[in-house]
Design an enzyme around this catalytic site. Structure first.
Site, PDB file in Angstrom:
ATOM      1  N   GLN A   1      -4.759  -5.365   6.919  1.00  0.00           N
ATOM      2  CA  GLN A   1      -5.449  -6.337   6.228  1.00  0.00           C
ATOM      3  C   GLN A   1      -5.523  -7.605   6.872  1.00  0.00           C
ATOM      4  OE1 GLN A   1      -7.650  -5.341   4.136  1.00  0.00           O
ATOM      5  NE2 GLN A   1      -7.149  -3.412   3.774  1.00  0.00           N
TER       6      GLN A   1
ATOM      7  N   CYS B   1      -4.807   2.340  -3.714  1.00  0.00           N
ATOM      8  CA  CYS B   1      -3.194   3.202  -3.080  1.00  0.00           C
ATOM      9  C   CYS B   1      -2.484   2.058  -3.240  1.00  0.00           C
ATOM     10  CB  CYS B   1      -3.843   3.258  -1.414  1.00  0.00           C
ATOM     11  SG  CYS B   1      -4.776   4.618  -1.194  1.00  0.00           S
TER      12      CYS B   1
ATOM     13  N   ASP C   1       3.047  -4.836   8.256  1.00  0.00           N
ATOM     14  CA  ASP C   1       1.705  -3.822   8.134  1.00  0.00           C
ATOM     15  C   ASP C   1       0.525  -4.863   8.317  1.00  0.00           C
ATOM     16  OD1 ASP C   1      -0.699  -2.626   7.045  1.00  0.00           O
ATOM     17  OD2 ASP C   1       0.477  -1.941   5.147  1.00  0.00           O
TER      18      ASP C   1
ATOM     19  N   HIS D   1       0.811  -1.230  -0.050  1.00  0.00           N
ATOM     20  CA  HIS D   1       0.145  -0.121   0.061  1.00  0.00           C
ATOM     21  C   HIS D   1       0.933   1.273   0.065  1.00  0.00           C
ATOM     22  CE1 HIS D   1      -2.657   2.960   1.875  1.00  0.00           C
ATOM     23  NE2 HIS D   1      -3.869   1.943   1.429  1.00  0.00           N
TER      24      HIS D   1
ATOM     25  N   LYS E   1     -10.766  -0.856  10.431  1.00  0.00           N
ATOM     26  CA  LYS E   1     -10.552  -1.776   9.557  1.00  0.00           C
ATOM     27  C   LYS E   1     -11.084  -3.182  10.323  1.00  0.00           C
ATOM     28  CE  LYS E   1      -7.114  -0.049   6.314  1.00  0.00           C
ATOM     29  NZ  LYS E   1      -8.048   0.362   5.396  1.00  0.00           N
TER      30      LYS E   1
HETATM   31  N1  PLP Z   1      -1.843  -0.953   4.634  1.00  0.00           N
HETATM   32  C1  PLP Z   1      -2.663  -1.585   3.930  1.00  0.00           C
HETATM   33  C2  PLP Z   1      -2.414  -3.041   3.527  1.00  0.00           C
HETATM   34  C3  PLP Z   1      -3.966  -0.984   3.772  1.00  0.00           C
HETATM   35  O1  PLP Z   1      -5.096  -1.890   3.193  1.00  0.00           O
HETATM   36  C4  PLP Z   1      -4.309   0.252   4.355  1.00  0.00           C
HETATM   37  C5  PLP Z   1      -5.413   0.907   4.063  1.00  0.00           C
HETATM   38  O2  PLP Z   1      -6.318   0.388   3.016  1.00  0.00           O
HETATM   39  C6  PLP Z   1      -3.280   1.103   4.914  1.00  0.00           C
HETATM   40  C7  PLP Z   1      -2.080   0.369   5.128  1.00  0.00           C
HETATM   41  C8  PLP Z   1      -3.248   1.980   5.458  1.00  0.00           C
HETATM   42  O3  PLP Z   1      -4.422   2.169   6.437  1.00  0.00           O
HETATM   43  P1  PLP Z   1      -4.822   3.618   7.187  1.00  0.00           P
HETATM   44  O4  PLP Z   1      -5.371   4.462   6.122  1.00  0.00           O
HETATM   45  O5  PLP Z   1      -5.932   3.205   8.173  1.00  0.00           O
HETATM   46  O6  PLP Z   1      -3.647   4.245   8.030  1.00  0.00           O
END
Ligand code: PLP
Length: 410
Positions: free
Chosen positions: A208, A369, A205, A128, A231
């Site tokens: 998900q 993203c 990270d 992401h 999430k």
């Molecule tokens: N990392 C992953 C794999 C994501 O899917 C997302 C959000 O969709 C993020 C990071 C960023 O999360 P946040 O916008 O809640 O900080």
């Protein structure tokens, strides 16, 4: 499928989420955008309302009754997070605004202290933007080098190539547990083991993964692990950075302000102990209460039950969707989470998404993203249906019928 369904009281679960009973454009809402954010059960909203009504005061700062209650609640929420991800100590749990802020915190403090120009960080093709851009900012500021684990066409990381990326300059590996586009569940235990054999720490990270499967940071031996509250059925604006105690002790503060200090004079400042060293300013304590309520909510259903239910639902969806003419899936068919990215014939993802919306079906469209991943796949974007613990087989059928209907219009 039948087994998971029968153990799982889907109707009771759905009744906890008032929004699922609403309509859009006069059609029942079919919410399949859980990868972006999840809906909130009453238990979460009520826990927050209750705190505002009965226990609202700034934390850590007062000797008065309400402040002490609010402080206790914040620390209980930290304990709920510790238990949920199986960390050793509450000192290893830092509250952040979300995954993005957690990664920025590590990128900024780790690069400041542990990296020199020419030192290397390894990320992967399927990250992401929030696990790409913070490292690129450090590339600009500090001259670090960003290396990328390649991915095979089936959406699986090339582990042989990963091993070859390590050099004496490799200082950190930072990868997603589960891809938000492909659904790939990365072999993070192996990724960590290999990095550790080179003496390199790893940031995972978990944005998900945490909402969909049991996670133990101790079993994984992750050095850093992060996720977002919104999430995992919790409120927006709160997330978590887990860091092993030795790393959090070693890294410098991220932001300066109240709470993160020991003593301050105009000449110098000493810093508070972890985790407070990384929590400058008034913490988001009411959202922390909401997050704890969300974690308790999913724990009560059981993370294993959620994982089994969603895996069966996703398999059913893949089977049903594969009968749609011209459909193309992106990502592996096995070892996958509950995210399905797809395109149908040459129908633009935005057109399909807009028309599905008109019949009440909320899916995501675009690059999610993850533009570098789109470049790797040679596409501009996809449609993405992502399931949560409250989605049903009927909703999958509605999605499939909706795609058929929209396809016929082109
Ligand atoms: N990392 C992953 C794999 C994501 O899917 C997302 C959000 O969709 C993020 C990071 C960023 O999360 P946040 O916008 O809640 O900080």
């Amino acid at each position: 499928m039948v087994n998971a369904q029968s153990k799982y009281d889907i109707q009771t679960i759905r009744n906890d989420f008032p929004i699922l009973g609403t309509e859009v454009y006069g059609k029942p809402l079919v919410y399949l955008d859980n990868g972006a954010t999840t809906q909130k059960p009453r238990q979460v909203v009520e826990a927050m309302v209750q705190q505002y009504y009965t226990a609202n005061a700034n934390v850590h700062r007062g000797v008065h009754h309400l402040s002490m209650i609010a402080t206790d609640m914040l620390e209980q929420s930290r304990e709920a997070v510790r238990r949920f991800i199986d960390a050793e100590s509450v000192q290893e749990i830092v509250f952040t605004r979300g995954t993005t802020e957690a990664i920025n915190l590590v990128a900024s403090t780790f690069c400041q202290q542990e990296m020199q120009a020419g030192d290397e960080v390894i990320i992967s093709t399927m990250e992401h933007h929030s696990n790409i851009v913070p490292w690129q900012l450090q590339k600009e500021r500090k001259g670090i080098v960003v290396k990328v684990i390649p991915m095979a066409d089936n959406g699986i990381l090339c582990m042989d190539e990963y091993e070859k990326l390590f050099t004496s300059r490799t200082k950190l590996v930072s990868v997603a547990h589960v891809s938000n586009v492909l659904g790939t569940i990365n072999p993070v235990a192996d990724i960590i083991r290999i990095a550790h054999s080179h003496g390199v720490p790893v940031l995972i990270d978990g944005a998900q993964s945490v909402p969909h499967m049991p996670v133990s940071v101790r079993s994984l031996d992750a050095d850093f692990y992060c996720f977002s509250g919104h999430k995992v059925y919790g409120p927006t604006g709160i997330g978590v950075l887990y860091g092993k105690r030795e790393w959090l002790d070693r890294l410098p503060p991220y932001q300066g302000g109240g709470e993160m200090i020991g003593t301050v004079s105009f000449e110098s400042t000493t810093f508070n102990a972890i985790p407070y060293k990384f929590e400058a300013g008034t913490p988001n304590y009411v959202d922390a209460t909401g997050l704890a309520a969300a974690l308790e909510y999913v724990e009560k259903i059981g993370m294993n039950n959620i994982a089994v239910y969603e895996a069966d639902l996703t398999q059913y969806a893949l089977q049903q969707m594969s009968q749609i003419e011209g459909i193309r899936f992106f990502g592996p068919m096995e070892q996958r989470g509950s995210v399905i990215s797809f395109l149908v014939g040459n129908i633009h993802h935005l057109d399909m998404g807009t028309l599905l919306d008109r019949i009440g079906i909320a899916v995501r469209t675009g690059h999610h993203c993850a533009e570098p991943l789109m470049h790797r796949l040679g596409i501009e974007g996809t449609l993405r249906a992502s399931f949560g613990l409250y989605n049903t087989y009927d909703e999958v059928d509605a999605l499939v019928a909706g795609i058929h209907r929209v396809s016929q219009m082109f």
